[in-house]
Design an enzyme around this catalytic site. Structure first.
Site, PDB file in Angstrom:
ATOM      1  N   ASN A  71     -10.809  -3.265  -5.859  1.00  0.00           N
ATOM      2  CA  ASN A  71     -10.086  -2.237  -6.624  1.00  0.00           C
ATOM      3  C   ASN A  71     -10.791  -1.838  -7.919  1.00  0.00           C
ATOM      4  OD1 ASN A  71      -6.728  -3.289  -5.635  1.00  0.00           O
ATOM      5  ND2 ASN A  71      -8.025  -1.702  -4.772  1.00  0.00           N
TER       6      ASN A  71
ATOM      7  N   ASP B  16       0.832  -1.207   0.000  1.00  0.00           N
ATOM      8  CA  ASP B  16       0.000   0.000   0.000  1.00  0.00           C
ATOM      9  C   ASP B  16       0.870   1.263   0.000  1.00  0.00           C
ATOM     10  OD1 ASP B  16      -2.325   1.426  -0.008  1.00  0.00           O
ATOM     11  OD2 ASP B  16      -2.782   1.127   2.101  1.00  0.00           O
TER      12      ASP B  16
HETATM   13  C1  FPP Z   1      -2.003   0.128  -3.232  1.00  0.00           C
HETATM   14  O1  FPP Z   1      -1.548   1.459  -3.255  1.00  0.00           O
HETATM   15  C2  FPP Z   1      -1.484  -0.612  -4.362  1.00  0.00           C
HETATM   16  C3  FPP Z   1      -2.233  -1.201  -5.337  1.00  0.00           C
HETATM   17  C4  FPP Z   1      -3.697  -1.191  -5.345  1.00  0.00           C
HETATM   18  C5  FPP Z   1      -1.614  -1.880  -6.460  1.00  0.00           C
HETATM   19  C6  FPP Z   1      -0.330  -2.582  -6.170  1.00  0.00           C
HETATM   20  C7  FPP Z   1       0.153  -3.124  -7.445  1.00  0.00           C
HETATM   21  C8  FPP Z   1       1.420  -3.152  -7.846  1.00  0.00           C
HETATM   22  C9  FPP Z   1       2.579  -2.707  -7.039  1.00  0.00           C
HETATM   23  C10 FPP Z   1       1.690  -3.707  -9.188  1.00  0.00           C
HETATM   24  C11 FPP Z   1       1.789  -5.192  -9.098  1.00  0.00           C
HETATM   25  C12 FPP Z   1       2.135  -5.731 -10.402  1.00  0.00           C
HETATM   26  C13 FPP Z   1       2.534  -7.011 -10.604  1.00  0.00           C
HETATM   27  C14 FPP Z   1       2.993  -7.416 -11.929  1.00  0.00           C
HETATM   28  C15 FPP Z   1       2.553  -8.014  -9.523  1.00  0.00           C
HETATM   29  P1  FPP Z   1      -2.615   2.632  -3.319  1.00  0.00           P
HETATM   30  O2  FPP Z   1      -2.882   2.944  -4.741  1.00  0.00           O
HETATM   31  O3  FPP Z   1      -3.834   2.245  -2.528  1.00  0.00           O
HETATM   32  O4  FPP Z   1      -1.835   3.785  -2.627  1.00  0.00           O
HETATM   33  P2  FPP Z   1      -2.448   4.948  -1.712  1.00  0.00           P
HETATM   34  O5  FPP Z   1      -2.992   4.261  -0.487  1.00  0.00           O
HETATM   35  O6  FPP Z   1      -1.261   5.788  -1.406  1.00  0.00           O
HETATM   36  O7  FPP Z   1      -3.491   5.646  -2.507  1.00  0.00           O
END
Ligand code: FPP
Length: 242
Positions: free
Chosen positions: A64, A16
């Protein structure tokens, strides 16, 4: 060789903080996810080097889909790019890739990319990377029950062990260590069944900043924990009277 029990066999991570990492740099959220993929590739190898046998990451939750359309399509595209960019390296590094989650809702292209990643790496043994994609812990319990019923299991045959064999993570032991980056202190529907006795570590570090030092800090926190699985630690039981 005997396993070092201070090292978790299975680490699960909620990655996250990508969006906030990007925002701090005045960049669109997509760039945070992109940096998140690069962080992940480093963490996979660092985990393997430290003796972790299974790493499971939450890449896209069932919830998501509620994100803005361009972010969802950006994440889908990013996964395709990531597979193209990193599959060869991960395969050479001995990483076995397994995708867990409901594949029905993803595009044919993404399904094909997942199949290629799994097929290319299926004989690898250094570390198993499970990527939870369109995954939810409650979805997992429901699909396991449905399959058990479809197989004709009778009520008294439904035990914890039998149901575990129907869960999406049946190929791995339960996580020993659950890490969530980004400062929130919750499980968010990740591996609900499997984290029953996991040690939980929450860190404010945003996922793209999670490097080997942050990993080592989480592993040190794990090594300092006493795991009791519901029992009493030695020397803490009541002394029989008399
Ligand atoms: C949460 O951060 C992260 C995600 C919803 C996506 C995580 C995905 C990746 C790192 C890519 C994975 C790819 C592969 C190929 C395995 P957020 O967007 O909720 O961050 P925030 O809380 O700061 O808004």
């Amino acid at each position: 060789m005997k396993r070092d029990l201070s090292v978790p066999r299975h680490v699960a991570i909620v990655m996250d903080g990508n969006g906030r990492w990007a925002k701090k740099r005045y960049l669109p959220r997509f760039f945070g996810h992109k940096a998140g993929v690069d962080a992940l590739v480093k963490v996979i190898n660092a985990c393997a080097d430290r003796g972790v046998e299974y790493l499971t990451v939450f890449a896209f939750s069932s919830e998501n889909w509620k994100r803005p359309e361009d972010e969802v399509s950006g994440l889908m595209g990013l996964v395709l790019v990531a597979v193209t960019k990193y599959l060869g390296k991960l395969a050479r590094d001995g990483v076995k890739i397994v995708i867990v989650g409901d594949r029905n809702a993803v595009s044919d292209r993404l399904r094909a990319a997942w199949a290629e990643a799994e097929e290319t790496t299926r004989h690898n043994t250094r570390i198993t990377l499970s990527v939870a994609f369109n995954y939810g812990g409650r979805w997992d319990v429901v699909q396991a029950c449905r399959h058990a019923v479809a197989d004709g299991l009778q009520p008294d045959e439904i035990t914890e062990a039998r149901l575990s064999g129907y869960m999406a993570m049946k190929h791995a032991p339960d996580p020993d260590l659950f890490i969530r980056t980004g400062g929130e202190v919750r499980i968010s529907n990740f591996l609900l069944w499997q984290v029953a006795y996991s040690e939980l570590v929450f860190t404010d570090c945003l996922w793209p900043d999670f490097d080997v030092h942050a990993l080592d800090a989480a592993l040190a926190a794990y090594a300092a924990r006493e795991r009791r699985f519901g029992a009493v630690s030695p020397g803490h039981a009541d002394v029989p009277a008399g």
